[in-house]
Motif scaffolding. Structure first.
Motif, short mmCIF file in Angstrom:
data_model
loop_
_atom_site.label_atom_id
_atom_site.label_comp_id
_atom_site.label_asym_id
_atom_site.label_seq_id
_atom_site.Cartn_x
_atom_site.Cartn_y
_atom_site.Cartn_z
N UNK A 1 -6.98 -30.19 -31.38
CA UNK A 1 -6.17 -29.25 -32.16
C UNK A 1 -5.13 -28.54 -31.30
N UNK A 2 -5.47 -28.24 -30.05
CA UNK A 2 -4.51 -27.56 -29.17
C UNK A 2 -3.32 -28.46 -28.82
N UNK A 3 -3.61 -29.75 -28.58
CA UNK A 3 -2.52 -30.67 -28.29
C UNK A 3 -1.62 -30.84 -29.51
N UNK A 4 -2.22 -30.89 -30.69
CA UNK A 4 -1.43 -31.00 -31.92
C UNK A 4 -0.56 -29.76 -32.13
N UNK A 5 -1.15 -28.59 -31.88
CA UNK A 5 -0.41 -27.34 -32.02
C UNK A 5 0.76 -27.29 -31.03
N UNK B 1 -0.14 -38.69 -30.38
CA UNK B 1 -1.44 -38.49 -29.74
C UNK B 1 -2.31 -39.75 -29.83
N UNK B 2 -2.22 -40.44 -30.97
CA UNK B 2 -2.98 -41.69 -31.12
C UNK B 2 -2.48 -42.73 -30.12
N UNK B 3 -1.16 -42.88 -30.00
CA UNK B 3 -0.60 -43.86 -29.08
C UNK B 3 -0.95 -43.52 -27.62
N UNK B 4 -0.93 -42.24 -27.28
CA UNK B 4 -1.30 -41.84 -25.91
C UNK B 4 -2.76 -42.18 -25.62
N UNK B 5 -3.62 -41.98 -26.62
CA UNK B 5 -5.05 -42.31 -26.48
C UNK B 5 -5.25 -43.79 -26.19
#
Length: 431
Positions: A375-379, A395-399
């Motif tokens: 949630x913090x990365x999304x924010x 975030x999905x691609x980075x994962x």
């Protein structure tokens, strides 16, 4: 035309009817392999969840479906995925299409198994274990074609595209290609494999691979599984790596209704190396299972496994990975990690990493993590003006890229990266 078949009995009935017309029917060693496989499949049938290796994957949708023999494709020019190299072998519904392939002028041998079978005695069946693996038994008794690749000692083979197209629409079909890949001492080759089919097509793609990597040879095998949404793929790969050899495998599961990717690798010579990595990108209704068996059977060998799964909607992912270190395999360096990212409260992941160690001088580790988007990365991304859907996609691609970055071959890495980029955007949903 054969009648529509269901279950194990239907496939056995098909074998009895086709036995004398299948490739290699006049070769005693091929007939013996087929009959042994048929007997194993007759005894075992489709694996059930009572078998430990199949505990998390239910094959009843496959066993209960009706599959007929694949017809000869009538489309003279089916759409092909983008090329990654100068050489290309194309299979349509499991059969080699010379008119779509480009195998002339190569520095190594590459041809259809059906055409080359009489020259492959001693290679076909050298690694596969149909008596132990039911889907390998099904393939062995019914394979009609496949690709045979032999790279001579010291030859750099470059990049070979291996393309499988499923075309079944009104009638469900099953095909069982058998691919034989051998790299002799000091040889190298990159195989970029793409399996795809129309969204509406119902078919079973059941390939088996027998892969031999000799002394000092390097094989990169990148697999892009992008089957149609109603298709089944059940693949079984067997790899044997000799002294100083490297087998670099990456499998991207992004299509299909029910998929299982099973890999058996033996590090048979000292200082052999294996990378078995992958990613599973699952939408609502999909089930994908990656199951690996890695035998450290020689000293001073290294292995790396990193598998990542992204799940949205009501999807289910499975990872089972076993590292077996024999007593002779001193100074083994083995690492295994499985990570899952859940984008929906209805998604499910089953993870079972295993170590079985009989040597006393080893460095081995394994682990598994499961979580949601941070949630913090999304924010952080949203606070910088990035729309929520795009922020989630980033975030999905980075994962996923952490796993892809481990692929050594640049062409293979670029092909995998292109398949991952924008996957979440293409789903047209926000978790």
């Amino acid at each position: 035309m054969t009648a529509l078949v269901t279950g194990a009995a239907g496939f056995l009935h098909r074998f009895e009817g086709l036995q004398q017309r299948l490739p290699g029917a006049r070769l005693p060693f091929v007939q013996a392999l087929r009959e042994q496989a048929a007997e194993a499949f007759r005894r075992q049938g489709f694996p059930t969840r009572r078998i430990e290796a199949w505990k998390y994957t239910d094959l009843r949708p496959v066993a209960e479906a009706g599959f007929d023999e694949a017809l000869t494709a009538m489309d003279d020019s089916p759409a092909l995925p983008p090329a990654h190299g100068a050489a290309r072998a194309v299979f349509v519904d499991g059969r080699f299409r010379a008119d779509l392939s480009m195998l002339d002028g190569l520095s190594y041998g590459a041809e259809s198994l059906a055409a080359a079978l009489e020259r492959q005695e001693g290679r076909l069946g050298a690694l596969a274990r149909p008596v132990e693996q039911p889907m390998a038994a099904l393939n062995t008794m019914l394979f009609e074609d496949g690709l045979v690749v032999t790279v001579p000692a010291g030859v750099a083979g470059g990049v070979l595209d291996l393309v499988s197209l499923g075309t079944a629409s009104e009638r469900p079909e099953a095909f069982h290609p058998r691919h034989l890949i051998r790299l002799e001492a000091g040889a190298s080759l990159t195989i970029i494999e793409t399996a795809t089919g129309p969204a509406e097509a119902r078919y079973l793609h059941n390939p088996v691979y027998e892969i031999e990597v000799a002394f000092g040879a390097v094989l990169t095998h990148a697999r892009l599984q992008q089957e149609g949404a109603r298709a089944f793929q059940l693949s079984t790969a067997y790899a044997r790596v000799e002294k100083g050899g490297t087998y670099d495998n990456f499998t991207l599961n992004a299509g299909g209704r029910l998929v299982r990717n099973e890999i058996h690798t033996v590090l048979a010579g000292p200082a052999a190396t294996c990378h078995m990595n992958g990613a599973q990108l699952l939408r609502d209704g999909q089930h994908a299972d990656t199951t690996t068996f890695l035998d450290h059977a020689a000293p001073d060998c290294a292995s790396r496994q990193t598998y990542k799964t992204v799940l949205s909607g009501r999807s289910r992912g499975v990872f089972q990975g076993k590292i077996h270190v024999h007593q002779v395999a001193q100074r083994t360096d083995g690492y295994q990690m499985n990570q899952a990212l859940l984008l929906s409260p209805e998604a499910e992941i089953d993870s079972k990493p295993q170590l079985e160690i009989y040597a006393d001088d080893v460095k081995c580790s394994h682990g598994a993590t499961v979580g949601a988007i941070d949630a913090e990365q999304l924010f952080y991304l949203r606070a910088r003006g990035i729309p929520e859907a795009r922020a989630r996609a980033m975030l999905v691609e980075a994962f996923l890229r952490e796993a892809i970055e481990g692929v050594q071959d640049e062409a293979a890495r670029e092909a995998l990266d292109a398949a991952v980029t924008g996957w979440w955007d293409r789903q047209g949903e926000a978790a």
